[in-house]
Design a protein around this motif. Structure first.
Motif, PDB file in Angstrom:
ATOM      1  N   GLY A  21       0.821  -1.211   0.000  1.00  5.63           N
ATOM      2  CA  GLY A  21       0.000   0.000   0.000  1.00  5.63           C
ATOM      3  C   GLY A  21       0.847   1.251   0.000  1.00  5.63           C
ATOM      4  O   GLY A  21       0.572   2.208  -0.740  1.00  5.63           O
ATOM      5  N   LYS A  22       1.904   1.265   0.810  1.00  6.60           N
ATOM      6  CA  LYS A  22       2.810   2.420   0.842  1.00  6.60           C
ATOM      7  C   LYS A  22       3.550   2.573  -0.486  1.00  6.60           C
ATOM      8  O   LYS A  22       3.737   3.686  -0.991  1.00  6.60           O
ATOM      9  CB  LYS A  22       3.811   2.251   1.988  1.00  6.60           C
ATOM     10  CG  LYS A  22       3.177   2.331   3.367  1.00  6.60           C
ATOM     11  CD  LYS A  22       4.195   2.064   4.465  1.00  6.60           C
ATOM     12  CE  LYS A  22       3.526   2.100   5.841  1.00  6.60           C
ATOM     13  NZ  LYS A  22       4.488   1.787   6.929  1.00  6.60           N
ATOM     14  N   LEU A  23       3.946   1.434  -1.080  1.00  8.81           N
ATOM     15  CA  LEU A  23       4.626   1.461  -2.376  1.00  8.81           C
ATOM     16  C   LEU A  23       3.692   2.007  -3.462  1.00  8.81           C
ATOM     17  O   LEU A  23       4.140   2.767  -4.343  1.00  8.81           O
ATOM     18  CB  LEU A  23       5.092   0.051  -2.743  1.00  8.81           C
ATOM     19  CG  LEU A  23       5.783  -0.113  -4.105  1.00  8.81           C
ATOM     20  CD1 LEU A  23       7.095   0.679  -4.141  1.00  8.81           C
ATOM     21  CD2 LEU A  23       6.042  -1.593  -4.409  1.00  8.81           C
ATOM     22  N   GLY A  28       2.459   6.187  -7.445  1.00  6.33           N
ATOM     23  CA  GLY A  28       1.315   6.854  -8.060  1.00  6.33           C
ATOM     24  C   GLY A  28       0.222   5.900  -8.494  1.00  6.33           C
ATOM     25  O   GLY A  28      -0.635   6.262  -9.321  1.00  6.33           O
ATOM     26  N   ALA A  29       0.249   4.699  -7.960  1.00  8.40           N
ATOM     27  CA  ALA A  29      -0.783   3.705  -8.289  1.00  8.40           C
ATOM     28  C   ALA A  29      -1.973   3.913  -7.356  1.00  8.40           C
ATOM     29  O   ALA A  29      -2.197   3.152  -6.411  1.00  8.40           O
ATOM     30  CB  ALA A  29      -0.236   2.294  -8.161  1.00  8.40           C
ATOM     31  N   PRO A  44      -5.022   3.596  -2.434  1.00 11.34           N
ATOM     32  CA  PRO A  44      -3.931   2.883  -3.112  1.00 11.34           C
ATOM     33  C   PRO A  44      -4.478   1.649  -3.814  1.00 11.34           C
ATOM     34  O   PRO A  44      -5.328   0.945  -3.284  1.00 11.34           O
ATOM     35  CB  PRO A  44      -3.006   2.488  -1.957  1.00 11.34           C
ATOM     36  CG  PRO A  44      -3.911   2.371  -0.774  1.00 11.34           C
ATOM     37  CD  PRO A  44      -4.976   3.417  -0.971  1.00 11.34           C
ATOM     38  N   ARG A  45      -4.021   1.424  -5.030  1.00 15.67           N
ATOM     39  CA  ARG A  45      -4.369   0.175  -5.699  1.00 15.67           C
ATOM     40  C   ARG A  45      -3.065  -0.604  -5.916  1.00 15.67           C
ATOM     41  O   ARG A  45      -2.096  -0.355  -5.232  1.00 15.67           O
ATOM     42  CB  ARG A  45      -5.114   0.437  -7.011  1.00 15.67           C
ATOM     43  CG  ARG A  45      -4.425   1.352  -7.992  1.00 15.67           C
ATOM     44  CD  ARG A  45      -5.365   1.661  -9.139  1.00 15.67           C
ATOM     45  NE  ARG A  45      -4.757   2.582 -10.087  1.00 15.67           N
ATOM     46  CZ  ARG A  45      -5.433   3.170 -11.066  1.00 15.67           C
ATOM     47  NH1 ARG A  45      -6.720   2.939 -11.214  1.00 15.67           N
ATOM     48  NH2 ARG A  45      -4.829   4.004 -11.908  1.00 15.67           N
ATOM     49  N   MET A  46      -3.053  -1.559  -6.767  1.00 17.11           N
ATOM     50  CA  MET A  46      -1.875  -2.402  -6.969  1.00 17.11           C
ATOM     51  C   MET A  46      -1.685  -3.362  -5.804  1.00 17.11           C
ATOM     52  O   MET A  46      -0.636  -3.976  -5.642  1.00 17.11           O
ATOM     53  CB  MET A  46      -0.606  -1.550  -7.157  1.00 17.11           C
ATOM     54  CG  MET A  46       0.514  -2.229  -7.917  1.00 17.11           C
ATOM     55  SD  MET A  46       1.941  -1.125  -8.183  1.00 17.11           S
ATOM     56  CE  MET A  46       2.677  -1.196  -6.535  1.00 17.11           C
ATOM     57  N   LYS A 204      -9.000  -0.603   2.810  1.00 18.48           N
ATOM     58  CA  LYS A 204      -7.845   0.273   3.006  1.00 18.48           C
ATOM     59  C   LYS A 204      -6.948   0.280   1.772  1.00 18.48           C
ATOM     60  O   LYS A 204      -6.080   1.134   1.632  1.00 18.48           O
ATOM     61  CB  LYS A 204      -7.042  -0.183   4.222  1.00 18.48           C
ATOM     62  CG  LYS A 204      -7.820  -0.159   5.536  1.00 18.48           C
ATOM     63  CD  LYS A 204      -6.948  -0.659   6.686  1.00 18.48           C
ATOM     64  CE  LYS A 204      -7.702  -0.623   8.016  1.00 18.48           C
ATOM     65  NZ  LYS A 204      -8.824  -1.581   8.045  1.00 18.48           N
ATOM     66  N   ILE A 205      -7.152  -0.693   0.881  1.00 23.29           N
ATOM     67  CA  ILE A 205      -6.367  -0.821  -0.339  1.00 23.29           C
ATOM     68  C   ILE A 205      -7.171  -1.614  -1.360  1.00 23.29           C
ATOM     69  O   ILE A 205      -7.982  -2.466  -0.980  1.00 23.29           O
ATOM     70  CB  ILE A 205      -5.012  -1.522  -0.047  1.00 23.29           C
ATOM     71  CG1 ILE A 205      -4.124  -1.543  -1.290  1.00 23.29           C
ATOM     72  CG2 ILE A 205      -5.227  -2.931   0.500  1.00 23.29           C
ATOM     73  CD1 ILE A 205      -2.709  -2.052  -1.019  1.00 23.29           C
ATOM     74  N   PHE A 206      -6.977  -1.310  -2.638  1.00 22.75           N
ATOM     75  CA  PHE A 206      -7.614  -2.054  -3.725  1.00 22.75           C
ATOM     76  C   PHE A 206      -6.598  -2.996  -4.360  1.00 22.75           C
ATOM     77  O   PHE A 206      -5.402  -2.690  -4.401  1.00 22.75           O
ATOM     78  CB  PHE A 206      -8.157  -1.114  -4.796  1.00 22.75           C
ATOM     79  CG  PHE A 206      -9.269  -0.213  -4.326  1.00 22.75           C
ATOM     80  CD1 PHE A 206     -10.081  -0.573  -3.260  1.00 22.75           C
ATOM     81  CD2 PHE A 206      -9.519   0.994  -4.957  1.00 22.75           C
ATOM     82  CE1 PHE A 206     -11.121   0.247  -2.825  1.00 22.75           C
ATOM     83  CE2 PHE A 206     -10.549   1.826  -4.540  1.00 22.75           C
ATOM     84  CZ  PHE A 206     -11.347   1.455  -3.467  1.00 22.75           C
TER      85      PHE A 206
END
Length: 349
Positions: A21-23, A28-29, A44-46, A204-206
């Motif tokens: 998520g931090k990455l 910019g993902a 955040p995605r990815m 919290k993340i996709f």
């Protein structure tokens, strides 16, 4: 060993997902709110990278003779790179499609995965695909990849539906004694469940295309590994297992044809959108689709043990139920109700 692999993948995914998520933010993902999105803040995605890394590490730890499995891993890596590129740069449809075909070609040409023939019901002869076996196999893989990608519209939806499909595949593989398919399926199940801790509503993340394309690729390959070169009836089993994403994709195409829109046009009329429009909450919609996916999985297991006539009756019943459900929720459009209108006409005095 099977349960151990699932647990290791699960724990790795829980550990890795926050770092991914931090990455994603650094690269910019991110997914910004829009008219077609249901979230209201930048996300955040990815996140699918965490699923893949957990899968990859666990695969290396638990699998023997990795040389034979190299095509599967290389194909998965190609899919992951395409997904990451799309999550970061938002690729056009053409390069995404070419990447999916390349991944399919790797597992087909290098890995030797082909559906070469099927035995037709009520006939003694087999239907040989010949030169079409490779295109048919590639078409299956690319279609399932995109079907999983299309249902990735709500928190935890694609991950949960994929997990249910993989549980069904693992169960049937264990019944057949196919430990390789069962092991790979369980590793992906563990990786996806760990990710769902952060992805279930409120997310919290996709997973992004990184996750959806990877899960679609793995499910497509495992379904073929478990059911290739079999009877026509058995070939229907993976279609039933993936009933939710396949139905949603099929009726999305019908909807665009009926509404005179391009096949590739994006819209807000998929299964999950229709259920939300009917008044279900975000979480209720996801859980309802989970239940539908589980019903398809159970039907696939029952189907695999049914007689020829029993299987045909089950498929006919499933198709009727799907059509009535689609017409009830307006998955094509509010005016598309041919079966309901026919039944209503016949009920009139």
């Amino acid at each position: 060993m099977l349960i151990g692999a699932l647990l290791v993948a699960f724990l790795l995914s829980i550990f890795l997902t926050p770092f991914v998520g931090k990455l994603a933010f650094k690269l910019g993902a991110t997914d910004k709110p829009s008219e077609r999105k249901v979230h209201s803040k930048i996300m955040p995605r990815m996140g699918g990278l965490a699923i893949f890394l957990s899968f990859f590490i666990t695969f290396l730890l638990f699998m023997d003779d990795l040389g034979e499995q190299l095509p599967l891993l290389v194909g998965a890596l190609v899919i992951i790179l395409i997904g990451m590129a799309d999550d970061i740069f938002e690729l056009r449809a053409a390069p995404k499609f070419l990447g999916q075909v390349l991944a399919a070609l790797i597992i087909v040409l290098w890995g030797g995965l082909e559906v070469e023939f099927i035995n037709l019901p009520f006939f003694t002869d087999t239907l040989e695909f010949g030169v079409f076996s490779i295109p048919i196999t590639i078409l299956w893989i690319v279609s399932i990849i995109n079907a999983i990608n299309l249902i990735d519209g709500l928190d935890g939806l694609a991950g949960g539906v994929s997990t249910i499909a993989l549980v069904t595949i693992a169960t049937m593989a264990l019944i057949k004694g196919d430990l390789f398919v069962a092991m790979v399926a369980l590793i992906v199940i563990g990786s996806t469940l760990g990710f769902l801790k952060y992805n279930f509503h409120p997310a919290k993340i996709f997973m992004g295309d990184t996750g959806a394309l990877f899960l679609g690729y793995i499910i497509a390959v495992l379904s073929l590994l478990g059911f290739k070169n079999v009877t026509m009836i058995s070939l229907i089993v993976p279609i039933i297992i993936l009933g939710v994403p396949i139905s949603d994709t099929f009726f999305a195409i019908i909807r665009r044809v009926v509404n005179k829109q391009p096949i590739s046009a994006a819209d807000k009329s998929h299964l999950h959108h229709c259920l939300i429009n009917l008044g279900f909450t975000h979480k209720q919609t996801v859980l309802l689709i989970y239940a539908l996916a589980a019903c398809f999985g159970l039907a696939a297991i029952i189907f695999s043990f049914a007689t020829m006539w029993g299987a045909l009756i089950l498929v006919t019943g499933l198709l009727l139920i799907i059509e009535i459900f689609v017409e009830k929720i307006g998955l094509v459009n509010s005016n598309y109700q041919p079966l309901l209108k026919m039944l209503n006409f016949k009920n009139k005095p």
